[in-house]
Design a protein around this motif. Structure first.
Motif, PDB file in Angstrom:
ATOM      1  N   LYS A 276       0.826  -1.219   0.000  1.00  0.00           N
ATOM      2  CA  LYS A 276       0.000   0.000   0.000  1.00  0.00           C
ATOM      3  C   LYS A 276       0.859   1.268   0.000  1.00  0.00           C
ATOM      4  CE  LYS A 276      -3.749  -2.354   2.473  1.00  0.00           C
ATOM      5  NZ  LYS A 276      -4.530  -2.661   1.280  1.00  0.00           N
ATOM      6  N   CYS A 277       1.881   1.268  -0.846  1.00  0.00           N
ATOM      7  CA  CYS A 277       2.786   2.423  -0.963  1.00  0.00           C
ATOM      8  C   CYS A 277       2.663   3.023  -2.363  1.00  0.00           C
ATOM      9  CB  CYS A 277       4.231   1.998  -0.692  1.00  0.00           C
ATOM     10  SG  CYS A 277       4.541   1.477   1.001  1.00  0.00           S
ATOM     11  N   LYS A 278       1.585   3.738  -2.587  1.00  0.00           N
ATOM     12  CA  LYS A 278       1.328   4.284  -3.914  1.00  0.00           C
ATOM     13  C   LYS A 278       2.155   5.535  -4.216  1.00  0.00           C
ATOM     14  CE  LYS A 278      -3.488   2.672  -3.898  1.00  0.00           C
ATOM     15  NZ  LYS A 278      -4.917   3.079  -3.966  1.00  0.00           N
ATOM     16  N   ASP A 279       2.673   6.187  -3.196  1.00  0.00           N
ATOM     17  CA  ASP A 279       3.341   7.480  -3.382  1.00  0.00           C
ATOM     18  C   ASP A 279       4.822   7.359  -3.745  1.00  0.00           C
ATOM     19  OD1 ASP A 279       0.938   8.679  -2.710  1.00  0.00           O
ATOM     20  OD2 ASP A 279       1.435   8.771  -0.581  1.00  0.00           O
ATOM     21  N   ILE A 280       5.376   6.154  -3.675  1.00  0.00           N
ATOM     22  CA  ILE A 280       6.795   5.975  -3.996  1.00  0.00           C
ATOM     23  C   ILE A 280       6.980   5.951  -5.511  1.00  0.00           C
ATOM     24  CG2 ILE A 280       8.763   4.398  -3.836  1.00  0.00           C
ATOM     25  CD1 ILE A 280       7.615   3.428  -1.174  1.00  0.00           C
ATOM     26  N   LYS A 281       7.952   6.695  -5.989  1.00  0.00           N
ATOM     27  CA  LYS A 281       8.217   6.764  -7.431  1.00  0.00           C
ATOM     28  C   LYS A 281       9.435   5.914  -7.775  1.00  0.00           C
ATOM     29  CE  LYS A 281       6.318  11.425  -7.921  1.00  0.00           C
ATOM     30  NZ  LYS A 281       5.880  11.543  -6.519  1.00  0.00           N
ATOM     31  N   LEU A 282       9.326   5.137  -8.856  1.00  0.00           N
ATOM     32  CA  LEU A 282      10.398   4.256  -9.305  1.00  0.00           C
ATOM     33  C   LEU A 282      10.936   4.697 -10.662  1.00  0.00           C
ATOM     34  CD1 LEU A 282       8.789   0.781  -8.434  1.00  0.00           C
ATOM     35  CD2 LEU A 282      10.426   2.074  -7.058  1.00  0.00           C
ATOM     36  N   PHE A 283      12.262   4.572 -10.827  1.00  0.00           N
ATOM     37  CA  PHE A 283      12.909   4.901 -12.090  1.00  0.00           C
ATOM     38  C   PHE A 283      13.792   3.733 -12.520  1.00  0.00           C
ATOM     39  CE2 PHE A 283      12.505   9.047  -9.892  1.00  0.00           C
ATOM     40  CZ  PHE A 283      11.701   9.716 -10.813  1.00  0.00           C
ATOM     41  N   GLN A 284      13.643   3.320 -13.778  1.00  0.00           N
ATOM     42  CA  GLN A 284      14.552   2.318 -14.314  1.00  0.00           C
ATOM     43  C   GLN A 284      15.756   3.040 -14.924  1.00  0.00           C
ATOM     44  OE1 GLN A 284      13.240  -0.105 -17.620  1.00  0.00           O
ATOM     45  NE2 GLN A 284      15.282  -1.011 -17.771  1.00  0.00           N
ATOM     46  N   ARG A 285      16.736   3.272 -14.099  1.00  0.00           N
ATOM     47  CA  ARG A 285      17.944   3.982 -14.508  1.00  0.00           C
ATOM     48  C   ARG A 285      19.128   3.448 -13.698  1.00  0.00           C
ATOM     49  NH1 ARG A 285      15.034   5.281 -17.994  1.00  0.00           N
ATOM     50  NH2 ARG A 285      14.572   7.360 -18.835  1.00  0.00           N
ATOM     51  N   SER A 286      20.311   3.579 -14.233  1.00  0.00           N
ATOM     52  CA  SER A 286      21.526   3.188 -13.520  1.00  0.00           C
ATOM     53  C   SER A 286      21.990   4.330 -12.621  1.00  0.00           C
ATOM     54  CB  SER A 286      22.623   2.798 -14.508  1.00  0.00           C
ATOM     55  OG  SER A 286      22.879   3.847 -15.415  1.00  0.00           O
ATOM     56  N   ILE A 287      22.974   4.036 -11.770  1.00  0.00           N
ATOM     57  CA  ILE A 287      23.453   5.018 -10.794  1.00  0.00           C
ATOM     58  C   ILE A 287      23.916   6.310 -11.458  1.00  0.00           C
ATOM     59  CG2 ILE A 287      25.373   5.477  -9.198  1.00  0.00           C
ATOM     60  CD1 ILE A 287      25.058   2.722  -8.081  1.00  0.00           C
ATOM     61  N   ASP A 288      24.517   6.209 -12.633  1.00  0.00           N
ATOM     62  CA  ASP A 288      25.067   7.417 -13.266  1.00  0.00           C
ATOM     63  C   ASP A 288      23.988   8.364 -13.794  1.00  0.00           C
ATOM     64  OD1 ASP A 288      24.252   5.870 -15.387  1.00  0.00           O
ATOM     65  OD2 ASP A 288      26.232   5.733 -16.337  1.00  0.00           O
ATOM     66  N   TRP A 289      22.722   8.017 -13.607  1.00  0.00           N
ATOM     67  CA  TRP A 289      21.611   8.899 -13.974  1.00  0.00           C
ATOM     68  C   TRP A 289      21.114   9.736 -12.793  1.00  0.00           C
ATOM     69  CZ3 TRP A 289      18.191   9.824 -18.210  1.00  0.00           C
ATOM     70  CH2 TRP A 289      18.624   9.281 -19.426  1.00  0.00           C
ATOM     71  N   LEU A 290      21.653   9.539 -11.604  1.00  0.00           N
ATOM     72  CA  LEU A 290      21.135  10.267 -10.445  1.00  0.00           C
ATOM     73  C   LEU A 290      21.209  11.780 -10.638  1.00  0.00           C
ATOM     74  CD1 LEU A 290      22.525   8.183  -7.417  1.00  0.00           C
ATOM     75  CD2 LEU A 290      20.204   8.186  -8.355  1.00  0.00           C
ATOM     76  N   ASP A 291      22.284  12.264 -11.242  1.00  0.00           N
ATOM     77  CA  ASP A 291      22.421  13.716 -11.426  1.00  0.00           C
ATOM     78  C   ASP A 291      21.482  14.267 -12.493  1.00  0.00           C
ATOM     79  OD1 ASP A 291      23.671  12.602 -13.590  1.00  0.00           O
ATOM     80  OD2 ASP A 291      25.573  13.647 -13.336  1.00  0.00           O
ATOM     81  N   THR A 292      20.859  13.365 -13.251  1.00  0.00           N
ATOM     82  CA  THR A 292      19.830  13.783 -14.211  1.00  0.00           C
ATOM     83  C   THR A 292      18.445  13.726 -13.585  1.00  0.00           C
ATOM     84  OG1 THR A 292      21.165  12.914 -16.032  1.00  0.00           O
ATOM     85  CG2 THR A 292      18.832  13.302 -16.494  1.00  0.00           C
TER      86      THR A 292
END
Length: 377
Positions: A276-292
């Protein structure tokens, strides 16, 4: 009525568990190895089982036997009186938690001696013509440490840190209590931006959300062993169910999970749905995308389980992952932000964090390595 009780907790997070017991039932627990001893009434034990995020088991202590050698222990078992009838009618199973160096043969002999006591109890029950028709059965828990045997009645059932909302348990199989400890040690609270840079099945982000929104872990579990006790009644059941309603108006959260593998993201989505955690957002990206994905200095808490590497992974690739993680952290983490890492590669953690002007503020050994809490200089 107060009962002498114990809680089992994983190595390295005893202080977190002790504080949680105080917070939930306002009892002071005394640490003994990976055991916490305290006194509580039955309703408090139920509440602790229902709300705890850091404990593995909660049990009523029937007997505590100190010993020096195995022979000494076996003789003492023969003399003690194990009387569970104040709680249940009979024992149908014995489980053992070996927190010592005892070998399997010694464990078998201890279990055999205790089983003889249980068989004697059953004979007495059979002789008692007024025995209840509906027999309440329960498991007996034996906890063995270096020089003590704790004989207990389990009130939890399956371990509390096996989360029922995790239907896809991606490796590493971190216990829920360790994930919670990582969240707690990183000083996460509602209102902060929380990012798991390698979220896998989403266990850490769920623990963070439930912690912030005060969602009891017990609402996802249908059965606890305390429900088999004579003391359990509809009144206690109703009080536990009310805990599910305490925070119907959930606090807004900013929690993000990032992972490069689509399979991990799919599993995380399913786990989030069940939790029941609808507010969490997920991204399919590698670590080097964090700054993007995140602005500079915008993240309060950045966590990750950083792998050791495997036979299929080149050492240089593992080292590059650690270097990239700290490089990205130096960009997205704000000045007062914290990093929480679980890793067994202390050498890589300490080597690369210094390159980006980070320091360790706390470290402790847990399963699968160490928890490192890291801040800026």
């Amino acid at each position: 009525m107060k009962f002498n009780s114990i809680a089992l907790v994983h190595r390295g997070i005893e202080d977190i568990a002790k504080d949680e017991i105080k917070e939930i039932i306002n009892k002071n627990a005394k640490p003994e190895n990976e055991i916490l001893k305290f006194s509580a009434d039955f309703e408090e034990l139920c509440k602790l089982n229902y709300e705890s995020r850091s404990l593995s088991k909660v049990a009523v202590l029937l007997e505590k036997i100190s010993f020096s050698k195995e022979k000494d222990l076996l003789e003492k078992i023969q003399k003690v009186s194990i009387e569970p009838e104040n709680f249940v009618n009979s024992i149908d199973k014995i489980e053992v938690y070996n927190l010592s160096q005892a070998d399997s043969d010694m464990i078998s002999r201890i279990k055999s001696e205790v089983n003889k006591k249980i068989l004697d109890l059953r004979k007495k029950d059979d002789e008692n013509k007024e025995q209840e028709k509906l027999e309440i059965k329960q498991r007996l828990t034996l906890v063995i440490t270096k020089n003590k045997l704790y004989v207990c009645l389990d009130t939890s059932g399956k371990p509390l840190d096996e989360r029922d909302f995790i239907i896809h348990n991606n490796p590493p199989n971190l216990h829920g209590s360790i994930s919670y400890a990582l969240v707690k040690l990183s000083s996460y609270s509602k209102g902060k931006v929380f990012v798991d840079a390698l979220c896998q099945g989403g266990k850490n982000v769920i623990e963070a959300a439930h912690h912030a929104q005060k969602i009891p872990v017990g609402m996802f579990r249908k059965k606890f062993s305390f429900m088999n006790f004579k003391q359990f009644n509809d009144n206690i059941q109703q009080k536990l169910e009310k805990l599910n309603q305490v925070n119907k108006k959930k606090e807004e959260i900013e929690i993000y999970g990032v992972d490069s593998y689509i399979g991990n993201i799919k599993n995380a989505r399913e786990n989030l749905r069940v939790a029941k955690c609808k507010d969490i957002k997920l991204f399919q990206r590698s670590i080097d995308w964090l700054d993007t994905l995140f602005d500079a200095n915008s993240v309060d808490i950045l966590i990750a389980y950083l792998p050791r590497g495997s036979r299929k992974t080149l050492p240089a690739d593992t080292a590059n992952m650690y270097r990239e993680f700290f490089s990205q952290a130096s960009y997205v983490l704000n000045e007062k932000g914290r990093i929480g890492i679980i890793s067994s590669r202390e050498d890589l953690v300490k080597n690369y964090m210094k390159n980006f002007e980070f320091r360790i503020s706390e470290e402790r050994e847990v399963e699968l390595g160490k928890i490192f809490v890291i801040e800026r200089f």
